[in-house]
Design a protein around this motif. Sequence first.
Motif, mmCIF file in Angstrom:
data_model
loop_
_atom_site.group_PDB
_atom_site.id
_atom_site.type_symbol
_atom_site.label_atom_id
_atom_site.label_comp_id
_atom_site.label_asym_id
_atom_site.label_seq_id
_atom_site.Cartn_x
_atom_site.Cartn_y
_atom_site.Cartn_z
ATOM 1 N N THR A 1 31.025 87.465 27.408
ATOM 2 C CA THR A 1 31.396 88.897 27.550
ATOM 3 C C THR A 1 32.803 88.691 28.006
ATOM 4 O O THR A 1 33.171 87.936 29.054
ATOM 5 N N VAL A 2 33.796 89.455 27.451
ATOM 6 C CA VAL A 2 35.415 89.449 27.842
ATOM 7 C C VAL A 2 35.577 90.685 28.022
ATOM 8 O O VAL A 2 35.631 91.622 26.924
ATOM 9 N N LEU A 3 36.334 90.930 29.230
ATOM 10 C CA LEU A 3 37.056 92.081 29.467
ATOM 11 C C LEU A 3 38.677 91.981 29.502
ATOM 12 O O LEU A 3 39.135 90.565 29.966
ATOM 13 N N THR A 4 39.333 92.699 28.634
ATOM 14 C CA THR A 4 40.790 92.368 28.652
ATOM 15 C C THR A 4 41.426 93.780 28.269
ATOM 16 O O THR A 4 40.830 94.454 27.472
ATOM 17 N N ASN A 5 42.693 93.800 28.465
ATOM 18 C CA ASN A 5 43.545 95.001 28.017
ATOM 19 C C ASN A 5 44.578 94.607 27.061
ATOM 20 O O ASN A 5 45.667 95.375 26.902
ATOM 21 N N ASP A 6 44.525 93.217 26.571
ATOM 22 C CA ASP A 6 45.931 92.840 25.741
ATOM 23 C C ASP A 6 45.249 92.872 24.337
ATOM 24 O O ASP A 6 44.353 92.596 24.010
ATOM 25 N N LEU A 7 46.052 93.690 23.745
ATOM 26 C CA LEU A 7 45.672 93.963 22.134
ATOM 27 C C LEU A 7 45.657 92.647 21.201
ATOM 28 O O LEU A 7 44.958 92.570 20.243
ATOM 29 N N LEU A 8 46.537 91.806 21.581
ATOM 30 C CA LEU A 8 46.719 90.389 20.750
ATOM 31 C C LEU A 8 45.332 89.757 20.981
ATOM 32 O O LEU A 8 44.932 89.139 20.300
ATOM 33 N N ILE A 9 44.960 89.838 22.215
ATOM 34 C CA ILE A 9 43.651 89.023 22.661
ATOM 35 C C ILE A 9 42.611 89.807 22.137
ATOM 36 O O ILE A 9 41.518 88.958 21.606
ATOM 37 N N ILE A 10 42.273 90.870 22.170
ATOM 38 C CA ILE A 10 41.374 91.860 21.380
ATOM 39 C C ILE A 10 41.450 91.517 19.903
ATOM 40 O O ILE A 10 40.020 91.338 19.454
ATOM 41 N N ARG A 11 42.582 91.412 19.235
ATOM 42 C CA ARG A 11 42.555 91.014 17.785
ATOM 43 C C ARG A 11 41.916 89.713 17.532
ATOM 44 O O ARG A 11 41.107 89.426 16.623
ATOM 45 N N GLU A 12 42.213 88.823 18.546
ATOM 46 C CA GLU A 12 41.693 87.420 18.150
ATOM 47 C C GLU A 12 40.203 87.403 18.353
ATOM 48 O O GLU A 12 39.620 86.581 17.646
ATOM 49 N N LEU A 13 39.596 88.035 19.211
ATOM 50 C CA LEU A 13 38.214 88.025 19.669
ATOM 51 C C LEU A 13 37.402 88.884 18.616
ATOM 52 O O LEU A 13 36.143 88.561 18.468
ATOM 53 N N THR A 14 37.908 89.703 18.117
ATOM 54 C CA THR A 14 37.019 90.789 17.230
ATOM 55 C C THR A 14 36.532 89.916 16.045
ATOM 56 O O THR A 14 35.500 90.161 15.608
ATOM 57 N N ALA A 15 36.990 88.820 15.913
ATOM 58 C CA ALA A 15 36.460 88.061 14.563
ATOM 59 C C ALA A 15 35.157 87.056 15.091
ATOM 60 O O ALA A 15 34.587 86.500 14.215
ATOM 61 N N LYS A 16 35.149 87.024 16.339
ATOM 62 C CA LYS A 16 33.910 86.003 16.852
ATOM 63 C C LYS A 16 32.998 87.233 17.367
ATOM 64 O O LYS A 16 32.949 87.732 18.394
ATOM 65 N N ASP A 17 31.766 87.145 16.490
ATOM 66 C CA ASP A 17 30.740 88.348 16.647
ATOM 67 C C ASP A 17 29.907 88.152 17.575
ATOM 68 O O ASP A 17 29.082 88.962 17.977
ATOM 69 N N GLN A 18 29.962 86.865 18.422
ATOM 70 C CA GLN A 18 29.204 86.355 19.373
ATOM 71 C C GLN A 18 29.730 86.974 20.779
ATOM 72 O O GLN A 18 28.922 87.143 21.875
ATOM 73 N N ILE A 19 30.933 87.294 20.830
ATOM 74 C CA ILE A 19 31.526 87.658 21.859
ATOM 75 C C ILE A 19 31.413 89.341 22.048
ATOM 76 O O ILE A 19 32.049 89.878 21.367
ATOM 77 N N ARG A 20 31.111 89.809 23.159
ATOM 78 C CA ARG A 20 31.166 90.943 23.639
ATOM 79 C C ARG A 20 32.418 91.562 24.411
ATOM 80 O O ARG A 20 32.780 90.991 25.262
ATOM 81 N N LEU A 21 33.247 92.361 23.475
ATOM 82 C CA LEU A 21 34.383 92.889 24.019
ATOM 83 C C LEU A 21 34.152 93.939 25.026
ATOM 84 O O LEU A 21 33.322 95.056 24.788
ATOM 85 N N VAL A 22 34.964 94.373 26.044
ATOM 86 C CA VAL A 22 34.965 95.239 26.890
ATOM 87 C C VAL A 22 36.404 95.735 27.136
ATOM 88 O O VAL A 22 37.095 94.746 27.819
ATOM 89 N N VAL A 23 36.758 96.708 26.750
ATOM 90 C CA VAL A 23 38.459 97.111 26.491
ATOM 91 C C VAL A 23 38.349 98.401 27.683
ATOM 92 O O VAL A 23 37.922 99.428 27.311
ATOM 93 N N PRO A 24 39.080 98.347 28.626
ATOM 94 C CA PRO A 24 39.464 99.625 29.362
ATOM 95 C C PRO A 24 40.469 100.384 28.611
ATOM 96 O O PRO A 24 41.050 100.017 27.506
#
Length: 249
Positions: free
Chosen positions: A116-139
Amino acid sequence: MLAAERHRTILEELEGRKSVKVSELSDKFQVTEKTIREDLEKLEEKGLLKRTHGGAVPLPDEESLLPQIPNIKHVREKSAIAEYALTFIEPHDIIALDAGSTTLEIARKVKNMPLTVLTNDLLIIRELTAKDQIRLVVPGGYRHHNLLVGTDPDWVKKLNVHKLFLSATGIHPDYGLTIFTEELTRLKRVYMECAKTIYCVVDHKKFGKGALITFAGLDEIDYLITDSGIGSETLSKYGEAVNILQAPL
């Protein structure tokens, strides 16, 4: 106008004009030339410009801390730090990746695993969306360059973050951990409050430099991960205040 606002404007002037004069800045801000010289002296102490006779000029690109988007400085060092940081990330961890170029490298290199990854960086979000096992939490918040800012801190404070990977523009013995953008200070502090363990990831070029705004003291982080390019004198100096880990180059 407050000193911090003058400092920000002076840096913006330098970025656009490549030089500034004390006399012109004195007229612009309606303050004495003595005040402007003191401003330039403080900015030089923070490693943000170089004073000249009657004014100031920017530092060479390789020495400057002024932000670039994306930041392509010291790529080798950032890559080594990111690889080292990954050794502290385990499956099922809940981590926060602060906005920054080194934390972006961590996002690029982390394996597709239950995380589970919490981040407010749009570039990081873009990188992690391709990794389907990672749960993204975006403020929430509004877009400021590649970041989401203006987040309501109350719901973020409810989160249990195992490990925070924190970025900084400069690391200084007097000013502590510093950045340029005031809007990011609150979220960085909330991340720190939520995290059980705090790792600050910075390359060795950022030591001895101070940006405009201090958001934390060295004693508030658990580990500082840098590259092995850090000198022994610097290592000894900062090692008294914080646990420093060196990533091999």
